[in-house]
Scaffold this motif. Structure first.
Motif, mmCIF file in Angstrom:
data_model
loop_
_atom_site.group_PDB
_atom_site.id
_atom_site.type_symbol
_atom_site.label_atom_id
_atom_site.label_comp_id
_atom_site.label_asym_id
_atom_site.label_seq_id
_atom_site.Cartn_x
_atom_site.Cartn_y
_atom_site.Cartn_z
ATOM 1 N N SER A 19 -27.435 -23.056 24.012
ATOM 2 C CA SER A 19 -28.400 -23.155 25.105
ATOM 3 C C SER A 19 -28.204 -24.432 25.918
ATOM 4 C CB SER A 19 -29.820 -23.107 24.544
ATOM 5 O OG SER A 19 -30.766 -23.285 25.568
ATOM 6 N N LEU A 20 -28.039 -25.556 25.231
ATOM 7 C CA LEU A 20 -27.836 -26.832 25.922
ATOM 8 C C LEU A 20 -26.559 -26.818 26.754
ATOM 9 C CD1 LEU A 20 -28.871 -29.559 23.343
ATOM 10 C CD2 LEU A 20 -29.903 -29.106 25.569
ATOM 11 N N ARG A 21 -25.490 -26.315 26.183
ATOM 12 C CA ARG A 21 -24.208 -26.296 26.901
ATOM 13 C C ARG A 21 -24.291 -25.365 28.107
ATOM 14 N NH1 ARG A 21 -20.030 -29.234 28.492
ATOM 15 N NH2 ARG A 21 -18.245 -27.908 28.880
ATOM 16 N N THR A 63 -15.100 -20.611 24.569
ATOM 17 C CA THR A 63 -14.128 -20.511 25.661
ATOM 18 C C THR A 63 -14.839 -20.458 27.010
ATOM 19 O OG1 THR A 63 -12.571 -19.381 24.211
ATOM 20 C CG2 THR A 63 -12.224 -19.127 26.579
ATOM 21 N N VAL A 64 -15.845 -19.595 27.107
ATOM 22 C CA VAL A 64 -16.602 -19.455 28.360
ATOM 23 C C VAL A 64 -17.296 -20.756 28.731
ATOM 24 C CG1 VAL A 64 -18.609 -18.299 29.394
ATOM 25 C CG2 VAL A 64 -16.912 -16.953 28.141
ATOM 26 N N LEU A 65 -17.823 -21.462 27.720
ATOM 27 C CA LEU A 65 -18.566 -22.696 27.957
ATOM 28 C C LEU A 65 -17.669 -23.943 27.944
ATOM 29 C CD1 LEU A 65 -21.709 -21.849 25.795
ATOM 30 C CD2 LEU A 65 -21.508 -21.755 28.304
ATOM 31 N N ALA A 66 -16.359 -23.717 27.896
ATOM 32 C CA ALA A 66 -15.362 -24.788 27.977
ATOM 33 C C ALA A 66 -15.616 -25.908 26.974
ATOM 34 C CB ALA A 66 -15.296 -25.344 29.402
ATOM 35 N N THR A 67 -15.769 -25.521 25.720
ATOM 36 C CA THR A 67 -15.961 -26.492 24.655
ATOM 37 C C THR A 67 -15.315 -25.948 23.384
ATOM 38 O OG1 THR A 67 -17.586 -27.955 23.615
ATOM 39 C CG2 THR A 67 -18.222 -25.637 23.880
#
Length: 129
Positions: A19-21, A63-67
């Motif tokens: 949620s935070l990301r 992957t979607v959230l780039a982390t």
């Protein structure tokens, strides 16, 4: 250990970190859901820890959230006792849109004295409510 009637602490922690990301990147639950190929309701359930996210879906979310996948988990030494080390507070603050806004914006305040002042105001308001 699972709590009766509630999510595992780690599941709730992982959901709160998702949620935070997502919020930090300015993505809605719907936008994330579309990229993961699921409903926004499912994203809500992941973010609250109500449902566990599978390893493959967590990898896709990273992957979607780039982390990294690891970014969603607490350090091993705190996973055993998450409630006593503040991770429970993370879950609570990310449970509402207002809390996510505060959690996302707070670290962006560069001035340490301003951050301290904001923290004092929040503590004072919490005591008064």
């Amino acid at each position: 250990m699972a709590r009766i009637g509630g999510p595992e602490e780690v599941d709730a922690f992982v959901g709160a970190r998702i949620s935070l990301r997502r919020s930090a990147l300015g993505l809605s639950q719907t936008a994330l859901a579309q990229q993961l190929g699921i409903s926004f309701q499912q994203v809500q359930k992941y973010e609250t820890g109500q449902n566990r996210i599978s390893a493959s879906r967590l990898h896709r979310a990273a992957t979607v959230l780039a982390t990294s996948v690891e970014a969603f988990f607490p350090p091993v030494e705190t996973a055993r006792d998450a409630a006593d080390t503040g991770w429970e507070a993370l879950r609570h603050i990310t449970a509402t849109a207002d809390g996510r806004t505060v959690a996302t914006a707070f670290p962006l305040i560069d001035d340490r004295e301003v951050r301290k002042a904001v923290a004092r105001v929040v503590r004072a308001l919490a005591r008064d409510s």
